[in-house]
Design a protein around this motif. Structure first.
Motif, PDB file in Angstrom:
ATOM      1  N   ASN A 232       0.862  -1.186   0.000  1.00 47.53           N
ATOM      2  CA  ASN A 232       0.000   0.000   0.000  1.00 47.53           C
ATOM      3  C   ASN A 232       0.899   1.236   0.000  1.00 47.53           C
ATOM      4  O   ASN A 232       2.136   1.110   0.004  1.00 47.53           O
ATOM      5  CB  ASN A 232      -0.941   0.003   1.213  1.00 47.53           C
ATOM      6  N   THR A 233       0.296   2.408   0.022  1.00 47.30           N
ATOM      7  CA  THR A 233       1.100   3.630  -0.045  1.00 47.30           C
ATOM      8  C   THR A 233       1.956   3.835   1.196  1.00 47.30           C
ATOM      9  O   THR A 233       3.060   4.378   1.108  1.00 47.30           O
ATOM     10  CB  THR A 233       0.199   4.858  -0.259  1.00 47.30           C
ATOM     11  N   GLY A 259      -6.664   1.176  -5.547  1.00 45.51           N
ATOM     12  CA  GLY A 259      -7.771   1.187  -6.481  1.00 45.51           C
ATOM     13  C   GLY A 259      -9.001   1.850  -5.890  1.00 45.51           C
ATOM     14  O   GLY A 259      -8.955   2.487  -4.838  1.00 45.51           O
ATOM     15  N   PRO A 260     -10.147   1.693  -6.555  1.00 43.91           N
ATOM     16  CA  PRO A 260     -11.388   2.346  -6.104  1.00 43.91           C
ATOM     17  C   PRO A 260     -11.754   2.030  -4.658  1.00 43.91           C
ATOM     18  O   PRO A 260     -12.102   2.929  -3.893  1.00 43.91           O
ATOM     19  CB  PRO A 260     -12.435   1.804  -7.083  1.00 43.91           C
ATOM     20  N   LYS A 261     -11.688   0.764  -4.272  1.00 41.71           N
ATOM     21  CA  LYS A 261     -12.043   0.391  -2.899  1.00 41.71           C
ATOM     22  C   LYS A 261     -10.836   0.300  -1.984  1.00 41.71           C
ATOM     23  O   LYS A 261     -10.947   0.494  -0.781  1.00 41.71           O
ATOM     24  CB  LYS A 261     -12.792  -0.946  -2.900  1.00 41.71           C
ATOM     25  N   GLY A 262      -9.689   0.021  -2.547  1.00 39.61           N
ATOM     26  CA  GLY A 262      -8.514  -0.217  -1.720  1.00 39.61           C
ATOM     27  C   GLY A 262      -7.975   1.005  -1.028  1.00 39.61           C
ATOM     28  O   GLY A 262      -7.496   0.923   0.102  1.00 39.61           O
ATOM     29  N   MET A 266      -9.205   5.479  -5.380  1.00 38.45           N
ATOM     30  CA  MET A 266      -8.321   5.429  -6.545  1.00 38.45           C
ATOM     31  C   MET A 266      -7.527   6.726  -6.723  1.00 38.45           C
ATOM     32  O   MET A 266      -7.695   7.442  -7.708  1.00 38.45           O
ATOM     33  CB  MET A 266      -9.126   5.122  -7.810  1.00 38.45           C
ATOM     34  N   PRO A 267      -6.638   7.051  -5.798  1.00 37.81           N
ATOM     35  CA  PRO A 267      -5.871   8.296  -5.890  1.00 37.81           C
ATOM     36  C   PRO A 267      -4.813   8.233  -6.994  1.00 37.81           C
ATOM     37  O   PRO A 267      -4.517   7.161  -7.542  1.00 37.81           O
ATOM     38  CB  PRO A 267      -5.215   8.401  -4.520  1.00 37.81           C
ATOM     39  N   GLU A 268      -4.221   9.396  -7.269  1.00 44.17           N
ATOM     40  CA  GLU A 268      -3.178   9.472  -8.298  1.00 44.17           C
ATOM     41  C   GLU A 268      -1.824   9.093  -7.696  1.00 44.17           C
ATOM     42  O   GLU A 268      -0.850   9.832  -7.765  1.00 44.17           O
ATOM     43  CB  GLU A 268      -3.135  10.870  -8.901  1.00 44.17           C
ATOM     44  N   ALA A 269      -1.776   7.894  -7.113  1.00 41.96           N
ATOM     45  CA  ALA A 269      -0.544   7.402  -6.502  1.00 41.96           C
ATOM     46  C   ALA A 269       0.198   6.434  -7.410  1.00 41.96           C
ATOM     47  O   ALA A 269       1.247   5.905  -7.035  1.00 41.96           O
ATOM     48  CB  ALA A 269      -0.869   6.714  -5.165  1.00 41.96           C
ATOM     49  N   ARG A 293      -4.309   5.501 -10.236  1.00 42.60           N
ATOM     50  CA  ARG A 293      -4.288   6.452 -11.342  1.00 42.60           C
ATOM     51  C   ARG A 293      -2.998   7.274 -11.272  1.00 42.60           C
ATOM     52  O   ARG A 293      -2.210   7.141 -10.341  1.00 42.60           O
ATOM     53  CB  ARG A 293      -5.487   7.405 -11.268  1.00 42.60           C
ATOM     54  N   MET A 294      -2.814   8.147 -12.269  1.00 41.03           N
ATOM     55  CA  MET A 294      -1.741   9.133 -12.197  1.00 41.03           C
ATOM     56  C   MET A 294      -2.214  10.427 -12.849  1.00 41.03           C
ATOM     57  O   MET A 294      -3.181  10.449 -13.615  1.00 41.03           O
ATOM     58  CB  MET A 294      -0.461   8.635 -12.868  1.00 41.03           C
TER      59      MET A 294
END
Length: 393
Positions: A232-233, A259-262, A266-269, A293-294
């Motif tokens: 994860n981040t 992602g969307p739920k994770g 869904m951030p731009e990471a 996303r980015m």
């Protein structure tokens, strides 16, 4: 003004805008027929922008009186036009998520494989960063969307209705003749020979993944490497700059749970930084894969929107550091080089429980948000009736 710029350590070009997500969506909105002609490119502080704003207000009233509703404009053919423009401008990967959500609300599924087929025949024509060298202001001075649509005309559905009540072809005819410029290339001399975006599939992304090939490193687009996995981040932030991180320039960074739920959301990471030890050695790019996303301004060999996401048990969840991963943009493949049986064994031994919440907006979000290929939209906002796919080609 110049003195202030120097004092703030800014350059004049810092006030110029590349083909970022906002610029991309402005171009797509015009291609869809949902904005006034010429509305995509005027800079915010110009008379052109004020003029478009006034025209927009006037036309909104006219549309209301005439009963011109968006369901008459947002047809499968209109979405095809928008996709064609997205590919030709080297637009943001985020646009695919937005288009999928808009299409879903009109009852259409966005067909990623059909979009990819369009990409093979639609080169990047607009010479803007991050795929090229110019900025949106230069695109506007070159004639904006009219110049691009004129070049794409043989590929467009010209009978699509626009907010003016006229067709796209009629508006293009009214836009006036072409003139000499160097921002929008002719089909015979593109910036990039295929569309800016490509759709990848494989056992790592059975629902698809996206790469911005026009902003990637050509040497890395056919690549096999060892996975370096971040769960994860927080895990990435803790280890990415460590001297002890076991990573080389030939490896592939994998980031899960954005992602969307994770994340959720869904951030731009997905624009993962180059590990510090590699950056110090002069490494400028490395293959990166995630379900996130980015930014539209980002560049590099980055695979995004891996579907299904890891948080709901997609194959990405079961990738381990040391696994071999193959990226082949030519073959539109993103695969982990282990057997289906091994993937199934890992999934059985380490089952994934999708995230939940007890109450409030977070509960609503986690229960109803859809995957990237469906626009990360709420399922209850899609049109209940499925009206087919777009593109239809």
């Amino acid at each position: 003004m110049q003195a202030w710029i120097k004092q703030a350590w800014l350059k004049p070009e810092d006030f110029l805008f590349p083909m970022r997500t906002a610029s991309t969506m402005a171009c797509i909105a015009e291609a869809l027929g949902m904005t006034m002609p010429g509305g995509a490119s005027p800079p915010a502080v110009t008379a052109d922008r004020m003029r478009i704003a006034e025209q927009t207000g006037t036309q909104a009233v006219t549309m209301a009186k005439a009963g011109l509703t968006i369901d008459k404009i947002l047809t499968p053919q209109a979405f095809e036009n928008a996709i064609r423009v997205l590919l030709a401008i080297g637009g943001s990967t985020n646009a695919i998520v937005h288009l999928a959500a808009m299409a879903g609300r009109m009852g259409f599924d966005l067909d990623l494989e059909a979009m990819d087929r369009m990409g093979r025949e639609t080169p990047v024509l607009v010479d803007l960063k991050p795929s090229g060298k110019h900025y949106m202001e230069h695109f506007h001075a070159a004639g904006g969307m009219a110049t691009l649509l004129r070049e794409l005309r043989p590929f467009l559905n010209l009978d699509c209705l626009t907010v003016t009540g006229r067709t796209l072809g009629e508006e293009l005819d009214a836009a006036g003749p072409a003139f000499a410029q160097d921002v929008v290339r002719p089909m015979s001399n593109p910036i990039y020979p295929q569309g800016g975006l490509a759709v990848l599939k494989g056992n790592l992304a059975p629902g698809g993944a996206i790469i911005k090939q026009s902003a990637a490193n050509a040497k890395l687009m056919e690549h096999e490497g060892r996975a370096v996995v971040f769960e994860n981040t927080a895990d990435m932030a803790a280890r990415i700059d460590s001297d002890d991180l076991d990573v080389t320039a030939d490896d592939i960074l994998v980031l899960k749970n954005i992602g969307p739920k994770g994340a959720p959301g869904m951030p731009e990471a997905g624009y993962m930084p180059i590990p510090l030890k590699l950056a110090k050695a002069g490494v400028k790019d490395i293959v990166r894969i995630s379900d996130g996303r980015m930014s539209g301004t980002a560049f590099g060999t980055i695979v995004l929107h891996v579907t299904p996401e890891s948080a709901v048990g997609g194959p990405l969840a079961h990738i381990c550091s040391g696994d071999r991963i193959r990226l082949s943009v030519k073959n539109r493949e993103i695969s982990v080089l282990i057997s289906d049986e091994e993937l199934a064994r890992r999934a059985k031994e380490n089952p994934i429980t999708p995230p939940t919440a007890d109450r409030g907006y977070r509960k609503l979000f986690l229960q109803t948000v859809m995957q990237a290929d469906q626009g990360v939209d709420f399922d209850f906002l899609r049109l209940p009736e499925n009206r087919g796919k777009t593109p239809t080609r």
